[in-house]
Design a protein around this motif. Structure first.
Motif, PDB file in Angstrom:
ATOM      1  N   ARG A 169       0.650  -1.174  -0.052  1.00  0.00           N
ATOM      2  CA  ARG A 169      -0.014  -0.151   0.043  1.00  0.00           C
ATOM      3  C   ARG A 169       0.876   1.300   0.045  1.00  0.00           C
ATOM      4  NH1 ARG A 169      -4.618   2.498   1.362  1.00  0.00           N
ATOM      5  NH2 ARG A 169      -4.539   4.157   2.662  1.00  0.00           N
ATOM      6  N   CYS A 192      -8.105   3.713 -10.370  1.00  0.00           N
ATOM      7  CA  CYS A 192      -7.924   3.966  -8.997  1.00  0.00           C
ATOM      8  C   CYS A 192      -9.385   4.396  -8.473  1.00  0.00           C
ATOM      9  CB  CYS A 192      -6.929   4.805  -8.801  1.00  0.00           C
ATOM     10  SG  CYS A 192      -5.079   4.328  -8.988  1.00  0.00           S
ATOM     11  N   TYR A 234     -12.023   1.258  -8.407  1.00  0.00           N
ATOM     12  CA  TYR A 234     -11.967   0.173  -7.503  1.00  0.00           C
ATOM     13  C   TYR A 234     -11.399   0.578  -6.233  1.00  0.00           C
ATOM     14  CZ  TYR A 234     -12.607  -2.256 -12.005  1.00  0.00           C
ATOM     15  OH  TYR A 234     -12.812  -2.915 -13.248  1.00  0.00           O
ATOM     16  N   THR A 235     -11.394   1.764  -5.888  1.00  0.00           N
ATOM     17  CA  THR A 235     -10.507   1.900  -4.422  1.00  0.00           C
ATOM     18  C   THR A 235     -12.006   2.619  -3.616  1.00  0.00           C
ATOM     19  OG1 THR A 235      -9.064   2.912  -2.973  1.00  0.00           O
ATOM     20  CG2 THR A 235      -9.966   4.095  -4.854  1.00  0.00           C
ATOM     21  N   SER A 236     -11.735   2.285  -2.228  1.00  0.00           N
ATOM     22  CA  SER A 236     -12.922   2.962  -1.480  1.00  0.00           C
ATOM     23  C   SER A 236     -12.105   4.030  -0.613  1.00  0.00           C
ATOM     24  CB  SER A 236     -13.748   1.936  -0.778  1.00  0.00           C
ATOM     25  OG  SER A 236     -12.903   1.033   0.107  1.00  0.00           O
ATOM     26  N   ASP A 237     -10.871   3.973  -0.676  1.00  0.00           N
ATOM     27  CA  ASP A 237     -10.118   5.007   0.087  1.00  0.00           C
ATOM     28  C   ASP A 237     -10.331   6.602  -0.102  1.00  0.00           C
ATOM     29  OD1 ASP A 237      -8.314   6.534   1.577  1.00  0.00           O
ATOM     30  OD2 ASP A 237      -6.583   4.963   1.216  1.00  0.00           O
TER      31      ASP A 237
END
Length: 583
Positions: free
Chosen positions: A240, A577, A580-583
């Protein structure tokens, strides 16, 4: 030795001793530091004093560079590590903010190319964190202060060390992180970004280094290190962290280049309106539909970059055609004018230059083309071999040198044509070594058979030295070859087969994909780093006399050409990004 005294004046005894027990030592941009640099510059402006001080600097710099090259792999003695770290600190201090008189001095530049380039190649693969960190700090200093005279060396370091580290499934988290941090620091200056693109991607005979960097960063940002090959070494939290640095680097490229395009230097609070209007006027040329002969005469710089990229596109198409069918690639280059159609001597010369200097050509296809029983390819092969210098080269070394640029074909008749020409050229360059040109020709065949029976895993009965002598007995008798000479050849081939560097890299990559333990990964990484350093040294040495000019970028003119190359890859990364990211 004023310069040496100048450096140590920057350090208290406490700081020096702190370095010797392992803590990091750095040169600060303090007022005192700048004052000492000013004093040194004054000293360097006095005739004989200048010459004396330059000679002293050369001597000191040469000494610390040689000390920094000392091989400490497997050496657990802390004194050896500390002495190398101190030598690298000294090097860093000298090149971090050098006076102009030193920065451009031919002898100092030659020392940097000859000794420091090799030093950072070796130390940038070190397993010692301090050595590793100092090596990349030195590279950054070289890039910032000496890039105009180290164009080739910088390109080799980025491609063979930095990108290879990031691609490797065996390099550690620390290695990968330092490379990414190095790229991140470089891209904070958008001019550096554009210069990498202009000096490497905009040249026909160089690899697309900037495009490779973007592609590699994109893969990391999209989760490259979650794959099994990397996950054995890289932990989830480390993956990460690497992903964030890679994504941050891509974002910085876009953001800082936008600032440059808008007329702002990154970090600057404001610029003049006149400068902003000038920049906008220059950039508006990208979309202007200019007509008339005057526009051709007054071609703008961005036209130059776009033209170069079009030429490179043509070359990439030629490479693709060559790798399918070599004669089609050569014919295409003749059609577009890159290779002359006549006179034949010039066409042959251009073809040899294309084969030798163009990245991406398939080595097997080159060998097949050289072995053709057709007049033009045969003449090209002869010209290629004639351009090589085998004088005073051991015979097996000469064979390795010959086949470094292509793979010998599979057909015996094609091999025969190539090794026959090689035998003639080797005999011409070394007339006192054999009694006739047939000797190196026949010996080449014997070596090919020896290599096959020794290193082919499908051959169970390996050839012994006695078997090699028996096979070569007629040749030995006819050409007065001694047993000692044959033993030297046998041992050389048995210890190290004649292979292409690409084959060795592919073999290591395959082993890496199959490795399932940290110890195995570490052993493979040692092999990889040995290959990286060896290839890097060979590439630097190969173009030691290169006269390639480094082009410094003064404005945003190359931006359009650059983003035409990388925009799709960047958009794919950012879209992925966001999706597909939940950040």
């Amino acid at each position: 030795l004023f310069f040496f005294f100048f450096f140590f004046k920057q350090k208290t005894a406490y700081e020096i001793s702190a370095c010797l027990v392992g803590s990091e030592m750095c040169i600060r941009d303090s007022a005192m530091h700048m004052q000492m640099l000013g004093q040194l510059e004054i000293y360097l402006n006095y005739g004989e004093a200048k010459t004396r001080f330059i000679e002293d600097i050369m001597l000191i710099f040469h000494s610390v560079c040689k000390l920094s090259q000392k091989d400490t792999r497997g050496d657990m003695n802390p004194v050896s590590i500390k002495s190398k770290a101190l030598s690298l600190e000294l090097v860093l201090a000298i090149i971090q903010d050098p006076p102009p008189a030193i920065r451009t001095h031919p002898e100092f530049v030659a020392e940097v190319k000859e000794y420091l380039s090799e030093s950072i190649l070796k130390n940038s693969v070190s397993s010692e964190k301090q050595i590793l960190s100092l090596s990349f700090s030195i590279f950054l200093a070289l890039f910032s202060n000496f890039r105009s005279v180290l164009k080739h060396e910088i390109g080799v370091f980025i491609e063979e060390i930095c990108l290879s580290m990031l691609e490797s499934g065996n390099s550690s988290y620390q290695h990968k992180l330092l490379v990414l941090q190095t790229f991140n620091k470089i891209v904070q200056n958008p001019r550096f970004v554009l210069e990498i693109f202009v000096n490497y991607d905009c040249e026909i005979e160089t690899n697309d280094i900037f495009e490779q960097i973007i592609e590699c960063l994109g893969k990391i940002a999209r989760g490259k290190y979650t794959k099994t090959e990397h996950a054995i070494i890289i932990q989830p939290e480390e993956e990460r962290s690497l992903k964030l640095v890679a994504l941050g680097t891509l974002t910085a490229i876009v953001k800082n280049c936008y600032e440059l395009m808008a007329g702002n230097e990154p970090g600057a609070s404001s610029v003049s309106e006149e400068h902003r209007r000038t920049t906008e006027r220059d950039l508006s040329k990208y979309s202007d539909d200019v007509e008339g002969e005057e526009s051709k005469i007054l071609a703008s710089p961005e036209d130059k970059y776009e033209k170069v990229m079009k030429n490179k596109t043509i070359m990439n198409k030629a490479v693709m055609k060559f790798n399918i069918k070599p004669k089609n690639g050569i014919s295409y280059l003749m059609q577009v004018g890159y290779i002359a159609k006549e006179p034949e001597e010039l066409a042959i010369k251009h073809t040899v230059n294309f084969i030798r200097n163009t990245p991406g050509l398939n080595k097997t296809k080159i060998g097949d083309y050289f072995g053709e029983n057709i007049d033009f390819p045969k003449k090209v092969m002869h010209a290629y071999v004639d351009s090589l210098d085998f004088a005073k080269m051991p015979f097996v070394t000469a064979m390795r040198f010959l086949t470094a640029g292509f793979r010998l074909p599979g057909e015996s008749q094609k091999i025969d044509r190539i090794v026959m020409k090689f035998g003639q050229k080797y005999f011409k360059d070394n007339p006192n070594m054999f009694i006739s040109a047939n000797a190196p020709y026949e010996l080449s065949y014997a070596i090919i058979i020896l290599q096959t029976t020794t290193h082919n895993p499908k051959v169970k009965d390996k050839m012994s030295f006695e078997g090699f002598l028996t096979m070569s007995k007629d040749m030995k008798r006819n050409y007065n070859l001694t047993d000692d000479f044959m033993k030297t050849i046998y041992d050389d081939i048995k210890q190290s087969p004649i292979t292409l560097a690409d084959d060795e890299a592919a073999k290591l990559k395959q082993e890496s994909a199959l490795a399932n333990g940290i110890k195995k990964k570490q052993d493979l990484f040692i092999k990889e780093t040995q290959r990286m350093v060896k290839k890097g040294k060979e590439l630097i040495s190969k173009k030691k006399e290169s006269k390639g000019v480094y082009e410094e970028v003064k404005n945003a003119e190359p931006l359009r050409a650059m983003f035409e190359v990388v925009w799709s890859g960047m958009l794919a990364v950012f879209s992925s990004c966001l999706l597909y990211t939940s950040d």
